[in-house]
Design an enzyme around this catalytic site. Sequence first.
Site, short mmCIF file in Angstrom:
data_model
loop_
_atom_site.label_atom_id
_atom_site.label_comp_id
_atom_site.label_asym_id
_atom_site.label_seq_id
_atom_site.Cartn_x
_atom_site.Cartn_y
_atom_site.Cartn_z
N GLU A 36 -1.11 32.51 20.43
CA GLU A 36 -0.59 33.65 20.13
C GLU A 36 -1.61 34.98 19.50
OE1 GLU A 36 3.79 32.91 18.57
OE2 GLU A 36 2.51 31.43 17.83
N GLU B 35 4.82 24.66 22.04
CA GLU B 35 5.72 24.54 20.88
C GLU B 35 7.22 23.53 21.31
OE1 GLU B 35 3.06 27.75 19.54
OE2 GLU B 35 4.14 27.02 21.28
#
Length: 239
Positions: free
Chosen positions: A87, A107
């Site tokens: 990210e 995730e």
Amino acid sequence: MSEDLRRVLDWFEDEPQLWVAVVTGAGRLFCAGADLKAWNNAQHENKRDEQARIVGDVHGFGSISRRQSIKPIIAAVSGGAYGGGTEIVLNCDIVIAGTGAKFALPEVKRGVVAAQGGIPRLAQIAGHQLASEMLLLGRVVDAAEAHTRFGFVNRVVPPSDVLPTALTVAQQIIANSPDAVQSTKEGLLISQKHDYHQTLLTHVGSRSSARVYGGVNIKEGLRAFSEKRAPVWKNPAKL
């Protein structure tokens, strides 16, 4: 670590003589992402404040993944960038990766979500289907695929060349007017929020645009062109 990064990057934002930042990792990883063991402990202690923390964390993971800086940030990636590490990469302006670099948003494999900016940024860069492949499968992507298929890596170089290449790119950026570079970067950020017409109007009316057209560097750039010499830029005025 996030607080240390926040202080350093806030200082970078406030110093007119600092024009570009290069972010890299120490050791065998660029960034391993969130501390899942600590997260596990918090969940089992019923400390379930994730939504409020994400909303309140305006700069995102590592104080970078959602940071809206008008100064360029370059990622120099060696080794793995996982979860929040990817990210961070997705929110950098230019990404230099070593041939052995790996990227993943895993995730969903741990029951959580890439909620610190990765979803919209990857969808914007790679398109819905390719973003879905990384996000919904949680699969690992190597540097070559991140460059040629997903499009969020600018250059793939031998591991020993990652930081030197990033610094060379930084030198190429600072050869340009800092006023113009920062205004252009702001235009890119505005384009993430608005359509073409609104982006143009908002950008032209911004303070960074006013600084370009009313500052000393536009005069220097045009004069240097007329005189057939390299321009000598000044630090931009604070906005």
